[in-house]
Design a protein around this motif. Structure first.
Motif, short mmCIF file in Angstrom:
data_model
loop_
_atom_site.label_atom_id
_atom_site.label_comp_id
_atom_site.label_asym_id
_atom_site.label_seq_id
_atom_site.Cartn_x
_atom_site.Cartn_y
_atom_site.Cartn_z
N ARG A 32 80.41 90.78 97.14
CA ARG A 32 79.71 90.28 95.95
C ARG A 32 80.13 91.07 94.71
O ARG A 32 80.33 92.28 94.77
CB ARG A 32 78.20 90.39 96.14
CG ARG A 32 77.66 89.53 97.27
CD ARG A 32 76.14 89.62 97.39
NE ARG A 32 75.63 88.72 98.40
CZ ARG A 32 75.46 89.06 99.68
NH1 ARG A 32 75.76 90.29 100.07
NH2 ARG A 32 75.00 88.18 100.55
N TYR A 33 80.24 90.34 93.62
CA TYR A 33 80.58 90.92 92.32
C TYR A 33 79.40 90.72 91.38
O TYR A 33 78.84 89.62 91.32
CB TYR A 33 81.85 90.29 91.76
CG TYR A 33 83.04 90.43 92.68
CD1 TYR A 33 83.88 91.52 92.59
CD2 TYR A 33 83.28 89.47 93.68
CE1 TYR A 33 84.96 91.66 93.46
CE2 TYR A 33 84.35 89.61 94.55
CZ TYR A 33 85.20 90.71 94.44
OH TYR A 33 86.25 90.84 95.30
N PHE A 34 79.03 91.78 90.65
CA PHE A 34 77.80 91.77 89.87
C PHE A 34 78.07 91.95 88.37
O PHE A 34 79.06 92.58 87.98
CB PHE A 34 76.88 92.90 90.32
CG PHE A 34 76.41 92.79 91.74
CD1 PHE A 34 75.20 92.20 92.05
CD2 PHE A 34 77.19 93.28 92.78
CE1 PHE A 34 74.76 92.10 93.36
CE2 PHE A 34 76.76 93.19 94.10
CZ PHE A 34 75.54 92.59 94.39
N ASP A 35 77.17 91.40 87.59
CA ASP A 35 77.09 91.75 86.18
C ASP A 35 76.33 93.08 86.13
O ASP A 35 75.15 93.13 86.48
CB ASP A 35 76.32 90.68 85.41
CG ASP A 35 76.20 90.99 83.92
OD1 ASP A 35 76.04 92.18 83.58
OD2 ASP A 35 76.25 90.05 83.11
N ARG B 244 72.86 90.49 88.17
CA ARG B 244 73.00 89.23 88.88
C ARG B 244 74.38 89.09 89.50
O ARG B 244 75.37 89.65 89.00
CB ARG B 244 72.71 88.05 87.94
CG ARG B 244 73.66 87.93 86.77
CD ARG B 244 73.41 86.64 86.00
NE ARG B 244 74.27 86.52 84.85
CZ ARG B 244 73.91 86.81 83.60
NH1 ARG B 244 72.68 87.24 83.38
NH2 ARG B 244 74.76 86.69 82.60
N ILE C 220 77.81 87.39 90.16
CA ILE C 220 78.65 86.49 89.39
C ILE C 220 79.77 85.89 90.23
O ILE C 220 80.44 84.94 89.81
CB ILE C 220 79.25 87.20 88.15
CG1 ILE C 220 80.06 88.42 88.57
CG2 ILE C 220 78.15 87.59 87.18
CD1 ILE C 220 80.75 89.13 87.41
N ALA C 221 79.99 86.42 91.43
CA ALA C 221 81.02 85.85 92.32
C ALA C 221 80.79 86.37 93.73
O ALA C 221 80.24 87.47 93.92
CB ALA C 221 82.42 86.21 91.85
N VAL D 206 82.02 81.09 90.52
CA VAL D 206 81.19 81.48 89.39
C VAL D 206 82.00 82.27 88.38
O VAL D 206 81.88 82.09 87.18
CB VAL D 206 79.99 82.33 89.87
CG1 VAL D 206 79.13 82.76 88.70
CG2 VAL D 206 79.18 81.53 90.88
N ALA D 207 82.87 83.15 88.88
CA ALA D 207 83.72 83.94 87.99
C ALA D 207 84.99 84.30 88.72
O ALA D 207 84.98 84.51 89.93
CB ALA D 207 82.98 85.22 87.56
N ALA E 248 85.96 90.08 87.62
CA ALA E 248 84.95 90.95 88.19
C ALA E 248 85.52 92.33 88.50
O ALA E 248 84.87 93.34 88.28
CB ALA E 248 84.39 90.32 89.47
N LYS F 103 85.84 94.93 85.66
CA LYS F 103 84.63 95.56 85.17
C LYS F 103 84.47 96.99 85.69
O LYS F 103 83.73 97.77 85.14
CB LYS F 103 83.40 94.73 85.58
CG LYS F 103 83.26 93.43 84.79
CD LYS F 103 82.00 92.69 85.23
CE LYS F 103 81.82 91.42 84.44
NZ LYS F 103 81.47 91.71 83.03
#
Length: 216
Positions: free
Chosen positions: A156-159, A164, A166-167, A184-185, A190, A193
């Motif tokens: 999982r990739y997060f903001d 949340r 994002i991918a 999603v992204a 991701a 970041k």
């Protein structure tokens, strides 16, 4: 009085005998022995290491445990300002289970890995895998492990600001599953970041940091 002296002498003897098992070690901030190297030049027990900035790459500190020169259990990595940037789990020197990566803003990525179950370089391992046609049905799969970790589970990739997802990507034994990558992204977006800005040099080991890592 004499009983206490005898107890203290016994404790001192046991401590000296334990330290004699190691070629070198360092006294930690709490008086414990860390960074131990045994007589076979293998790292053992708790280690805390500091790596300075090099060729434009920011420096970092890491702490965790070694068993016979192999990383085991949970390892944490901090930037030189004391902020946690990674928390990884290891099994016999390979990533195993959940690993998380951060920037100063927050969590940016969560990975899942599967390490070999034994120390053998080549071995057979049996796991349960969901049937693609029916996710409620599992079947046993025998695979050959080559002595390294495989991506296995949902990444999982997060903001980092809002927390949340994002991918997402789903892996089974290092293979990305069809439909397992959320649109999603983009993955590259991701991953970028997690790049840390260049940080100023941290104070020397004798200085006082932000007290988020074990090195003070």
């Amino acid at each position: 009085m004499y009983g206490r002296l005898i107890i203290l002498c016994c404790l001192f003897s046991l401590t000296a005998a334990a330290q004699n098992q190691y070629k070198s070690f360092v006294k930690g901030v709490h008086g414990d022995s860390i960074n131990k190297v045994d007589m076979s030049d293998r790292k053992q027990g708790k280690w805390v290491e500091r790596f300075p900035a090099l060729r434009g790459n920011p420096g970092y500190e890491e702490e965790g445990y070694y068993l016979d020169d192999l990383k085991v259990g949970t390892w944490k990595t901090y930037n030189l300002m004391g902020d946690k940037i990674a928390e990884e789990t290891f099994r016999y020197g390979n990533k195993d289970g959940r690993c998380r990566y951060y920037t100063v803003a927050g969590l940016v990525r969560e990975e899942y890995w599967r390490a070999p179950r034994k120390l053998d370089k080549q071995q057979l391992d049996t796991i349960l895998v969901a049937d693609p046609a029916d996710p409620n049905v599992y079947k046993k799969v025998v695979l050959k492990m080559e002595g390294q970790s495989l991506r296995h589970g949902t990444w999982r990739y997060f903001d980092p600001v809002y927390g949340r997802v994002i991918a997402e990507e789903k892996y089974v034994l290092d293979v990305l599953q069809e439909g397992g990558a959320a649109a999603v992204a983009p993955r590259d977006t991701a991953v970028k970041k997690q790049v840390m800005p260049k940080l100023p040099d941290a104070p020397r080991m004798g200085g006082k940091s932000r007290n988020k890592s074990v090195i003070q």
